[in-house]
Design an enzyme around this catalytic site. Structure first.
Site, mmCIF file in Angstrom:
data_model
loop_
_atom_site.group_PDB
_atom_site.id
_atom_site.type_symbol
_atom_site.label_atom_id
_atom_site.label_comp_id
_atom_site.label_asym_id
_atom_site.label_seq_id
_atom_site.Cartn_x
_atom_site.Cartn_y
_atom_site.Cartn_z
ATOM 1 N N TYR A 197 0.822 -1.213 0.000
ATOM 2 C CA TYR A 197 0.000 0.000 0.000
ATOM 3 C C TYR A 197 0.854 1.261 0.000
ATOM 4 O O TYR A 197 1.884 1.299 0.664
ATOM 5 C CB TYR A 197 -0.914 0.020 1.226
ATOM 6 C CG TYR A 197 -1.820 1.224 1.227
ATOM 7 C CD1 TYR A 197 -2.961 1.221 0.438
ATOM 8 C CD2 TYR A 197 -1.498 2.363 1.952
ATOM 9 C CE1 TYR A 197 -3.778 2.333 0.395
ATOM 10 C CE2 TYR A 197 -2.322 3.480 1.911
ATOM 11 C CZ TYR A 197 -3.461 3.462 1.139
ATOM 12 O OH TYR A 197 -4.267 4.563 1.094
ATOM 13 N N TRP A 207 1.082 5.684 -1.674
ATOM 14 C CA TRP A 207 0.715 6.655 -2.701
ATOM 15 C C TRP A 207 1.706 6.737 -3.850
ATOM 16 O O TRP A 207 1.402 7.316 -4.888
ATOM 17 C CB TRP A 207 0.549 8.029 -2.064
ATOM 18 C CG TRP A 207 -0.871 8.307 -1.755
ATOM 19 C CD1 TRP A 207 -1.713 7.483 -1.063
ATOM 20 C CD2 TRP A 207 -1.622 9.452 -2.131
ATOM 21 N NE1 TRP A 207 -2.957 8.071 -0.970
ATOM 22 C CE2 TRP A 207 -2.925 9.279 -1.613
ATOM 23 C CE3 TRP A 207 -1.316 10.614 -2.837
ATOM 24 C CZ2 TRP A 207 -3.929 10.231 -1.806
ATOM 25 C CZ3 TRP A 207 -2.318 11.556 -3.010
ATOM 26 C CH2 TRP A 207 -3.619 11.354 -2.506
#
Ligand SMILES: Nc1nc2c(c(=O)[nH]1)N[C@H]1C(S)=C(S)[C@@H](COP(=O)(O)OP(=O)(O)OC[C@H]3O[C@@H](n4cnc5c(=O)[nH]c(N)nc54)[C@H](O)[C@@H]3O)O[C@H]1N2
Ligand SMILES: Nc1nc2c(c(=O)[nH]1)N[C@H]1C(S)=C(S)[C@@H](COP(=O)(O)OP(=O)(O)OC[C@H]3O[C@@H](n4cnc5c(=O)[nH]c(N)nc54)[C@H](O)[C@@H]3O)O[C@H]1N2
Ligand SMILES: [Mo]
Length: 749
Positions: free
Chosen positions: A95, A97
């Site tokens: 996970y 950005w």
């Protein structure tokens, strides 16, 4: 952007952008920081055969490697773990950005490689609004009301007289949008609505949650008690016959059950006043106001990143239904107008540019925020959204484009769990806390060192991101490193599909052009786009009105819920039999909030908000973030009275602590925060005093050493970071130097 030699000399925003982000000023410092990773490294112990990493990770030196060696080591390890334990023993949820461009999106590249070479255990949902996106399909048929498109600003300006914002409207959060925004417009839209006569009310623990310059009325509320407030507002609507009964009958199911529950439980304003700290009279007048005026209601995503985070979202939908406003232009309910850039902005709905994924041959995944539970509890059973599941036994972790030692809750617990893996491979441009806790470190390029396309799903721009610098030292693109690893595993062509960076960008743009033209939108060909630097797609003339066709005719255009209507009682959720999320919204008291027993021991509710000075942990090593620190420590905002009776003053260093951990922080005082509430931003790089000790104090101020790592409920299993009690005391000890912004120790053998 000005480049001199291979350095960014200066950087400025596009003239199109009325409100550029101040974070731009941190870019040169970050790209050229001392903590860039210059070549592949392998942890010394791992190189000598240690496959039981333990908590030594993060405390041991790294040995430099060539790319060929590093590629071989990763390839061998993938094969070994795959054949000994099966490919679901490899965790590739990864996970994070990453950076803005769509092709070099690190996690997507990693997952394509893992899929091409045999599969992996992946992750579902996200840290942002996991709970909302799991709940809303049961209630509204899909998750658009939290992911977008939301109720649109143009329609709000035209139709609403009042807008209620739970959690406020945060320009600092509007700086950011997935994929890379073309412009920053949150302020423009709020001002436009205000000029059009919309009055703003925000319900929030912090006065600073609405920006100055636009008049907005503050209703201070204790954290995590919004559901109690909303239930009492509903109680007033019912008792004063202000409910739109015809709407509830036509468009909802379960209203009668919810109504009975609210009356039977006596969720009155006086009950809620004790829980929320909002005076009874304010609750009553709030209910009358929202029923007397055309009202738009929005709640920030932070409300659902808390224990029982399903409840405030569900109950807000119930309020919108009781007012008869969901589906009406510019009114009703949505989630996230104040959370991120582009939410509620007009946009022609076209598929964004993206890297196509490859199907994962392993049908194995977890709700993303349950990573520590998974690592600590192989084969343990857990509930999630009606399924009974089992955690896989993970032996190898691969991560690219995320920083779990920033983003996950209870970092001490994560450290213990991390120690269970045999091999951890991290690709990163910088020596983050996560890169330091890897066995094999692969140095990645930054956005400035490659060509890419930015395409935000929430604004109208597609941007050419042209390479400006040569790759730093031995850094490589994630795409190239995974292509070589795939080749080692015999899957290069499956991974690359025979394309390189240039042909991938043309291919991705070509698909976008094709789907745009299928929607009747003409965009220039690739060469012209690349030359000009951007494509702007005109938004539709008329604002988007979510659920409009359902409102027009609920029989012809039912929602995708089992009943076809808005579910104020959900038979499906009721049938799961969960005690922590029943068939309708209700009040569950969190274990950690100001009304809990635990508040006697740890009397401050710590909110860990998104940082104004960074993107999560990104850019923490650069100017804007560094300038905001107090004696090098992350700031904590305290109410003046809470500080006074602990003998704490502005600028002091404090130790913030609870049963889970502790960190140092620098004090900022305010009167505009509810007493007993403290706020720290997330994202200060984790820097434990003793990296060998998972309970060690973080000397820098990473708030996730304090937060609790429990799922919101058996339904959403989202993160509960915003339910966290702490105490603070003045720190009289020495101030250890921050080491995490410098490279770790390296050795030759
Ligand atoms: N306590 C608390 N914790 C939270 C939250 C909270 O509210 N409270 N919020 C949560 C939320 S909503 C989120 S979204 C998460 C965010 O958590 P993350 O997304 O993990 O945070 P970032 O700092 O953005 O991490 C991205 C990492 O990718 C690296 N990176 C950037 N570009 C590249 C690249 O091209 N290649 C590679 N290999 N790496 C790259 C960056 O250097 C950085 O280390 O945090 C969550 N954590
Ligand atoms: N500058 C910058 N902007 C960002 C990000 C970033 O890292 N940096 N991250 C982006 C990401 S990934 C995400 S997911 C979004 C997150 O967007 P949000 O989840 O909306 O953001 P937060 O900053 O966590 O919380 C916003 C406000 O909610 C209030 N709040 C917290 N708990 C409660 C509560 O129980 N009740 C009420 N009424 N209010 C509460 C807090 O006072 C806080 O200031 O932000 C995005 N924007
Ligand atoms: Mo997020």
């Amino acid at each position: 952007m000005e480049v001199e030699g291979d350095r960014i000399a200066s950087i400025s925003a596009s003239p199109r952008d009325e409100h550029p982000s101040a974070l731009l000023q941190s870019i040169p410092g970050a790209v050229h920081a001392d903590c860039r990773i210059d070549r592949p490294y392998v942890r010394k112990g791992w190189l000598h055969g240690d496959r039981a990493g333990g908590t030594i990770r993060g405390a041991e030196s790294f040995v430099p490697m060539s790319w060929d060696e590093a590629t071989r080591l990763v390839g061998e390890e993938l094969s070994r773990v795959g054949s000994e334990f099966g490919r679901s023993a490899i965790y590739g949820g990864s996970y994070g950005w990453s950076s803005a461009g769509r092709f070099h999106h690190a996690k997507s590249q990693l997952q394509r490689m893992l899929a091409a070479t045999g599969g992996y255990t992946g992750a579902k949902t996200n840290y942002s609004y996991a709970t909302g996106m799991t709940l809303l399909p049961h209630i509204l048929g899909d998750s658009a009301m939290v992911e977008g498109p939301l109720v649109e600003w143009r329609a709000i300006a035209e139709n609403a007289k009042l807008m209620v914002c739970f959690g406020g409207m945060l320009l600092r959060n509007g700086q950011v949008s997935n994929g890379g925004p073309g412009v920053h417009e949150m302020e423009t839209w709020v001002r436009h609505a205000a000029r059009s006569g919309v009055k703003f009310v925000y319900v929030s623990p912090a006065k600073a949650d609405f920006f100055s310059g636009v008049e907005a009325e503050w209703v201070p509320i204790r954290p995590n008690t919004d559901t109690a407030f909303m239930l009492a507002v509903a109680h007033v609507l019912i008792s004063e016959s202000l409910v739109d009964e015809a709407y509830c009958a036509r468009y909802t199911t379960g209203y009668d059950r919810l109504r009975q529950h609210i009356l039977d439980s006596a969720y009155t304003p006086s009950w809620a006043a004790r829980i929320t700290g909002i005076p009874e009279a304010t609750i009553v007048s709030f209910a009358r106001r929202i029923s007397a005026h055309p009202t738009a209601m929005t709640a920030n995503w932070s409300l659902q990143r808390a224990e029982f985070g399903e409840q405030p979202f569900w109950m807000l939908i119930a309020l919108g239904a009781m007012l008869g406003s969901i589906g009406k232009p510019g009114l009703g309910v949505s989630f996230g107008h104040g959370s991120q850039g582009g939410m509620g902005a007009p946009r022609t709905r076209l598929p964004t540019i993206g890297l196509p994924s490859l199907p994962n041959p392993m049908k194995s995944d977890i709700p993303v925020a349950r990573i520590t539970d998974m690592l600590l509890g192989p084969a343990e059973r857990y509930n999630y959204d009606g399924e009974e599941r089992e955690y896989p036994h993970i032996r190898m972790i691969m991560w690219a484009g995320g920083n779990p030692f920033h983003h996950h809750q209870d970092l001490g617990r994560l450290s213990r769990a991390w120690a269970r893996a045999q091999t951890i491979v991290v690709s990163e441009p910088w020596w983050t806390a996560t890169a330091r806790r890897a066995d094999i470190v692969l140095p990645a390029t930054t956005t400035f060192e490659r060509n890419d396309i930015a395409s935000g799903s929430r604004d109208r721009y597609t941007l050419a991101m042209k390479q400006a610098l040569h790759p730093f030292a031995g850094a490589r693109n994630d795409f190239d490193m995974y292509a070589d690893i795939a080749e080692y595993c015999g899957a290069r062509t499956l991974f690359t599909e025979g394309r390189d960076e240039g042909t991938w960008l043309r291919f991705m743009y070509g698909r976008f052009k094709q789907s745009a033209s299928a929607h009747g939108v003409l965009v220039p060909d690739f060469e012209e786009f690349w030359e000009r630097g951007f494509v702007e797609i005109e938004p539709p003339k008329e604002p988007h009105v979510p659920l409009a066709s359902f409102l027009w005719d609920p029989i012809e255009n039912p929602l995708s819920t089992p009943s076809g209507r808005i579910e104020l009682y959900s038979e499906t959720i009721g049938s799961f039999g969960y005690s922590d999320c029943i068939g309708h919204p209700t009040w569950f008291a969190p274990k950690e909030y100001l009304g809990a027993d635990a508040a006697k021991t740890f009397p401050l509710h710590l909110l860990t908000a998104q940082p104004e000075t960074r993107l999560h942990s990104q850019l923490d090593q650069a100017r804007v973030s560094l300038d905001s620190k107090i004696l090098g420590r992350e700031p904590i905002v305290l109410n003046t009275s809470d500080a006074a009776h602990r003998g704490i003053s502005e600028g002091d260093i404090v130790r913030v602590f609870n049963d889970r951990g502790s960190c140092l922080a620098g004090v900022r005082l305010t009167d505009d925060l509810l007493p007993q509430v403290a706020v720290m931003a997330t994202g200060a790089w984790y820097d434990p005093l003793d990296p060998l000790d998972p309970d060690s104090m973080c000397i820098h101020g990473n708030s996730n050493v304090l937060t609790q790592d429990v799922g919101t409920s058996s339904l959403g299993q989202g993160p509960s970071a915003q339910s966290c009690l702490v105490d603070v005391e003045r720190w009289h000890g020495a101030l250890p130097a921050i080491t995490v912004h410098m490279p770790p120790a390296r050795s030759i053998d």
